[in-house]
Design an enzyme around this catalytic site. Structure first.
Site, PDB file in Angstrom:
ATOM      1  N   GLN A 107       0.804  -1.099  -0.030  1.00 32.66           N
ATOM      2  CA  GLN A 107      -0.042   0.071  -0.095  1.00 32.66           C
ATOM      3  C   GLN A 107       0.863   0.999   0.015  1.00 32.66           C
ATOM      4  O   GLN A 107       0.394   2.395  -0.493  1.00 32.66           O
ATOM      5  CB  GLN A 107      -0.996  -0.111   1.082  1.00 32.66           C
ATOM      6  CG  GLN A 107      -0.208   0.190   2.442  1.00 32.66           C
ATOM      7  CD  GLN A 107      -1.378   0.117   3.591  1.00 32.66           C
ATOM      8  OE1 GLN A 107      -2.537  -0.251   3.595  1.00 32.66           O
ATOM      9  NE2 GLN A 107      -1.111   0.641   4.825  1.00 32.66           N
ATOM     10  N   HIS A 117       3.262 -12.476  -2.331  1.00 30.29           N
ATOM     11  CA  HIS A 117       3.249 -10.992  -2.041  1.00 30.29           C
ATOM     12  C   HIS A 117       4.751 -10.734  -1.346  1.00 30.29           C
ATOM     13  O   HIS A 117       5.000 -11.029  -0.167  1.00 30.29           O
ATOM     14  CB  HIS A 117       2.178 -10.444  -1.083  1.00 30.29           C
ATOM     15  CG  HIS A 117       1.966  -9.224  -1.133  1.00 30.29           C
ATOM     16  ND1 HIS A 117       1.656  -8.324  -2.332  1.00 30.29           N
ATOM     17  CD2 HIS A 117       1.929  -8.397  -0.108  1.00 30.29           C
ATOM     18  CE1 HIS A 117       1.315  -7.041  -1.960  1.00 30.29           C
ATOM     19  NE2 HIS A 117       1.752  -7.084  -0.631  1.00 30.29           N
ATOM     20  N   ASP A 175       1.035 -14.119  -6.036  1.00 28.04           N
ATOM     21  CA  ASP A 175       0.268 -13.433  -5.059  1.00 28.04           C
ATOM     22  C   ASP A 175      -1.021 -13.846  -4.234  1.00 28.04           C
ATOM     23  O   ASP A 175      -1.927 -13.795  -4.981  1.00 28.04           O
ATOM     24  CB  ASP A 175       0.347 -11.826  -5.509  1.00 28.04           C
ATOM     25  CG  ASP A 175       0.144 -10.707  -4.127  1.00 28.04           C
ATOM     26  OD1 ASP A 175      -0.362 -11.182  -3.254  1.00 28.04           O
ATOM     27  OD2 ASP A 175       0.764  -9.858  -4.285  1.00 28.04           O
TER      28      ASP A 175
END
Length: 328
Positions: free
Chosen positions: A138, A311, A255
């Site tokens: 993020q 990820h 991911d």
């Protein structure tokens, strides 16, 4: 793991959440702040030669992490300083300490975080001549907001490592060993992601992108809909983003946190359903060039990289071979 996001959730945006859950969520979070490794970096040292006159680098961590965790961002900062002698690396802390920085990754309004970072960068004398930026998860879309809103000091290259530039639609897996916080956040998102309370106090809601409720998303998303020009075209955003020399996006092919994973390359689910995806180049955002990405693509400024692994899992060798060239 750096981030707490992922697979598709249901579209149910009508009910406001139980406010009592916020206290419970915060208490559980504090028990997760030091859970083990947030980032997997393996392999031996890789030497890089001749780094005189290096460009400073700003890095922003992902959710569930903080600026200085020795198992994640601290390790990345150390690796960069070893491989690029003399480089100034600023690992962003949003808050007064590591715990507050981690909490803010869950609960602090993203627009306020971006504003705080813009002020911090403007006051750093090392960055006056410009800097490169690297965002993890993020932190990548947050740094893109910095590029669009705060052109001084100038960001030269933005590297997005597993960032979700079209947001996420779900929350499948959590960092650490406990899923309690994840379960609470998932419930809040499914029950009211676009309510004022959730939008203001839950970071993930601000980049929650529900393709089944496109109108709600465009109207009420406080962060993502704004930086992606969903309501109106802000020409300043468009102009500023195009000032980048390179915009590098890294996708993790296995991911299991980001869904759809296409978001890591600025793709997403087609509007009105939750199965078929479209690439950036197939999107209205690109075709109408609302953000300048088509022009950047034509100019060779967009770079799409892919790597095997889950990820934010990569080897030091891969990192050095594929990302360091953009920082030299």
């Amino acid at each position: 793991m750096l981030l707490l996001i992922g697979a598709r959730g249901r579209a149910a945006m009508m009910n406001r959440p139980n406010i009592a859950n916020w206290s419970k969520m915060t208490d559980v979070l504090l028990g997760l702040l030091l859970v083990a490794p947030v980032l997997l970096v393996t392999g031996g040292p890789v030497s890089v030669k001749d780094h005189n006159g290096t460009t400073p680098l700003v890095i922003w961590h992902g959710m569930g992490d903080n600026c200085c965790n020795p198992l994640s961002m601290g390790a990345v900062k150390k690796m960069l300083e070893e491989d690029i002698p003399g480089i100034h690396v600023l690992s962003l802390m949003v808050g007064k300490n590591m715990i507050e920085d981690t909490e803010n990754g869950f609960f602090k309004d993203v627009n306020e975080q971006v504003s705080m970072v813009c002020s911090q960068l403007a006051q750093d004398p090392h960055l006056k001549g410009g800097y490169n930026a690297m965002g993890f998860s993020q932190g990548a879309q947050f740094l893109r907001a910095v590029a669009q809103r705060c052109p001084s000091p100038p960001m030269k290259t933005l590297i997005s490592v597993g960032g979700q530039h079209q947001g996420v639609y779900g929350l499948p897996r959590c960092p650490g060993e406990s899923s309690t916080v994840c379960d609470l956040i998932r419930k809040a998102l499914n029950n009211g992601a676009y309510t004022e309370l959730i939008q203001k106090h839950l970071v993930q809601a601000q980049y929650w992108h529900d393709p089944l409720n496109d109108d709600l998303y465009k109207k009420h998303s406080l962060f993502l809909a704004d930086i992606n020009q969903e309501r109106v075209v802000n020409e300043t955003y468009k102009k500023n983003l195009q000032l980048l020399e390179k915009f590098v996006m890294v996708k993790f092919l296995q991911d299991s946190m980001v869904d759809p994973v296409d978001s890591e390359w600025f793709g997403f689910l087609k509007s009105g359903q939750a199965k078929e995806t479209e690439t950036l180049q197939e999107s209205v955002l690109y075709k109408e060039d609302r953000l300048g990405l088509a022009a950047m693509d034509a100019a060779g400024k967009l770079v799409f990289l892919a790597t095997q692994g889950d990820h934010l899992q990569f080897t030091r060798e891969w990192f050095s071979q594929n990302l360091l060239p953009y920082l030299r």
